[in-house]
Design a protein around this motif. Structure first.
Motif, PDB file in Angstrom:
ATOM      1  N   GLU A   5       0.819  -1.206   0.000  1.00 11.62           N
ATOM      2  CA  GLU A   5       0.000   0.000   0.000  1.00 11.62           C
ATOM      3  C   GLU A   5       0.854   1.257   0.000  1.00 11.62           C
ATOM      4  N   GLN A   6       1.679   1.430   1.026  1.00  6.77           N
ATOM      5  CA  GLN A   6       2.510   2.618   1.098  1.00  6.77           C
ATOM      6  C   GLN A   6       3.876   2.251   1.656  1.00  6.77           C
ATOM      7  N   ILE A   7       4.858   2.419   0.844  1.00  6.75           N
ATOM      8  CA  ILE A   7       6.222   2.207   1.288  1.00  6.75           C
ATOM      9  C   ILE A   7       7.010   3.446   0.900  1.00  6.75           C
ATOM     10  N   ASP A   8       7.667   4.023   1.857  1.00  5.75           N
ATOM     11  CA  ASP A   8       8.460   5.213   1.594  1.00  5.75           C
ATOM     12  C   ASP A   8       9.930   4.879   1.798  1.00  5.75           C
ATOM     13  N   PHE A   9      10.629   4.696   0.689  1.00  5.36           N
ATOM     14  CA  PHE A   9      12.047   4.397   0.734  1.00  5.36           C
ATOM     15  C   PHE A   9      12.872   5.666   0.509  1.00  5.36           C
ATOM     16  N   SER A  10      12.244   6.822   0.582  1.00  8.09           N
ATOM     17  CA  SER A  10      12.971   8.063   0.295  1.00  8.09           C
ATOM     18  C   SER A  10      14.102   8.310   1.290  1.00  8.09           C
ATOM     19  N   CYS A  11      14.026   7.716   2.459  1.00  7.21           N
ATOM     20  CA  CYS A  11      15.115   7.881   3.437  1.00  7.21           C
ATOM     21  C   CYS A  11      16.326   7.014   3.074  1.00  7.21           C
ATOM     22  N   LEU A  12      16.141   6.055   2.173  1.00  2.93           N
ATOM     23  CA  LEU A  12      17.255   5.210   1.723  1.00  2.93           C
ATOM     24  C   LEU A  12      17.829   5.827   0.453  1.00  2.93           C
ATOM     25  N   LEU A  25       3.135 -10.857  -5.259  1.00  2.13           N
ATOM     26  CA  LEU A  25       2.585  -9.510  -5.206  1.00  2.13           C
ATOM     27  C   LEU A  25       1.442  -9.376  -6.210  1.00  2.13           C
ATOM     28  N   LYS A  26       0.328  -8.789  -5.775  1.00  2.00           N
ATOM     29  CA  LYS A  26      -0.824  -8.611  -6.657  1.00  2.00           C
ATOM     30  C   LYS A  26      -1.049  -7.161  -7.056  1.00  2.00           C
ATOM     31  N   GLN A  27      -0.586  -6.225  -6.226  1.00  2.01           N
ATOM     32  CA  GLN A  27      -0.785  -4.804  -6.510  1.00  2.01           C
ATOM     33  C   GLN A  27       0.472  -4.021  -6.164  1.00  2.01           C
ATOM     34  N   TRP A  28       0.611  -2.891  -6.834  1.00  2.52           N
ATOM     35  CA  TRP A  28       1.754  -2.008  -6.599  1.00  2.52           C
ATOM     36  C   TRP A  28       1.223  -0.587  -6.584  1.00  2.52           C
ATOM     37  N   ARG A  29       1.257   0.052  -5.388  1.00  3.09           N
ATOM     38  CA  ARG A  29       0.712   1.409  -5.276  1.00  3.09           C
ATOM     39  C   ARG A  29       1.529   2.254  -4.309  1.00  3.09           C
ATOM     40  N   ASN A  30       1.500   3.535  -4.509  1.00  2.00           N
ATOM     41  CA  ASN A  30       2.039   4.524  -3.573  1.00  2.00           C
ATOM     42  C   ASN A  30       3.459   4.239  -3.118  1.00  2.00           C
ATOM     43  N   PHE A  31       4.341   4.093  -4.040  1.00  2.84           N
ATOM     44  CA  PHE A  31       5.742   3.817  -3.734  1.00  2.84           C
ATOM     45  C   PHE A  31       6.549   5.076  -3.986  1.00  2.84           C
ATOM     46  N   SER A  32       7.482   5.359  -3.099  1.00  2.00           N
ATOM     47  CA  SER A  32       8.277   6.567  -3.229  1.00  2.00           C
ATOM     48  C   SER A  32       9.760   6.264  -3.035  1.00  2.00           C
ATOM     49  N   SER A  33      10.587   6.780  -3.932  1.00  2.00           N
ATOM     50  CA  SER A  33      12.038   6.674  -3.805  1.00  2.00           C
ATOM     51  C   SER A  33      12.684   7.715  -4.707  1.00  2.00           C
ATOM     52  N   ASP A  34      13.694   8.376  -4.181  1.00  2.00           N
ATOM     53  CA  ASP A  34      14.401   9.391  -4.955  1.00  2.00           C
ATOM     54  C   ASP A  34      15.570   8.828  -5.753  1.00  2.00           C
ATOM     55  N   SER A  35      15.974   7.595  -5.465  1.00  2.00           N
ATOM     56  CA  SER A  35      17.187   7.067  -6.076  1.00  2.00           C
ATOM     57  C   SER A  35      16.992   5.776  -6.872  1.00  2.00           C
ATOM     58  N   LEU A  36      15.836   5.150  -6.763  1.00  2.00           N
ATOM     59  CA  LEU A  36      15.622   3.848  -7.389  1.00  2.00           C
ATOM     60  C   LEU A  36      15.742   3.920  -8.909  1.00  2.00           C
ATOM     61  N   ARG A  37      16.580   3.053  -9.470  1.00  2.00           N
ATOM     62  CA  ARG A  37      16.788   3.005 -10.924  1.00  2.00           C
ATOM     63  C   ARG A  37      16.341   1.684 -11.531  1.00  2.00           C
ATOM     64  N   ILE A  38      16.341   0.615 -10.736  1.00  2.00           N
ATOM     65  CA  ILE A  38      15.987  -0.709 -11.232  1.00  2.00           C
ATOM     66  C   ILE A  38      14.934  -1.315 -10.309  1.00  2.00           C
ATOM     67  N   LEU A  39      13.820  -1.727 -10.892  1.00  2.00           N
ATOM     68  CA  LEU A  39      12.744  -2.333 -10.118  1.00  2.00           C
ATOM     69  C   LEU A  39      12.313  -3.626 -10.802  1.00  2.00           C
ATOM     70  N   ASP A  40      12.421  -4.722 -10.080  1.00  2.00           N
ATOM     71  CA  ASP A  40      12.056  -6.036 -10.612  1.00  2.00           C
ATOM     72  C   ASP A  40      10.793  -6.524  -9.912  1.00  2.00           C
ATOM     73  N   LEU A  41       9.697  -6.518 -10.640  1.00  4.94           N
ATOM     74  CA  LEU A  41       8.418  -7.024 -10.144  1.00  4.94           C
ATOM     75  C   LEU A  41       8.010  -8.284 -10.908  1.00  4.94           C
ATOM     76  N   SER A  42       8.962  -8.953 -11.492  1.00  3.20           N
ATOM     77  CA  SER A  42       8.660 -10.116 -12.329  1.00  3.20           C
ATOM     78  C   SER A  42       8.166 -11.304 -11.519  1.00  3.20           C
ATOM     79  N   SER A  43       7.481 -12.188 -12.205  1.00  2.00           N
ATOM     80  CA  SER A  43       6.991 -13.452 -11.634  1.00  2.00           C
ATOM     81  C   SER A  43       6.141 -13.246 -10.388  1.00  2.00           C
TER      82      SER A  43
END
Length: 86
Positions: A5-12, A25-43
């Motif tokens: 639902e809500q994950i804030d990784f902006s402090c990382l 995982l069935k849903q992906w919502r409200n995610f925040s990050s200032d540095s994330l470049r690679i996101l793997d949601l496969s399978s």
């Protein structure tokens, strides 16, 4: 893991890659990050993909959605910056 639902990784500030593949995982919502470049949601079990969570990932370059039973993507607006989409 069914829903994020809500994950804030902006402090990382050094979080570059996040692998959430094979987590059922069935849903992906409200995610925040200032540095994330690679996101793997496969399978996972993602059927409907909302673009709004990806709009705030300004540095995201690579997104993997392979092997998900995708049926609907509400908009491609959040994906224009991607270098690689699988």
């Amino acid at each position: 893991l069914i829903n994020i639902e809500q994950i804030d990784f902006s402090c990382l500030h050094r979080l570059i890659a996040l692998n959430l593949s094979r987590t059922t995982l069935k849903q992906w919502r409200n995610f925040s990050s200032d540095s994330l470049r690679i996101l793997d949601l496969s399978s996972n079990q993602i059927e409907i993909l909302h673009s709004s969570p990806f709009r705030s990932l300004h540095r995201l370059e690579i997104l993997s959605l392979a092997d998900n039973p995708l049926k609907e993507i509400d908009s491609f607006e959040g994906f224009f910056r991607l270098v690689q989409l699988t």
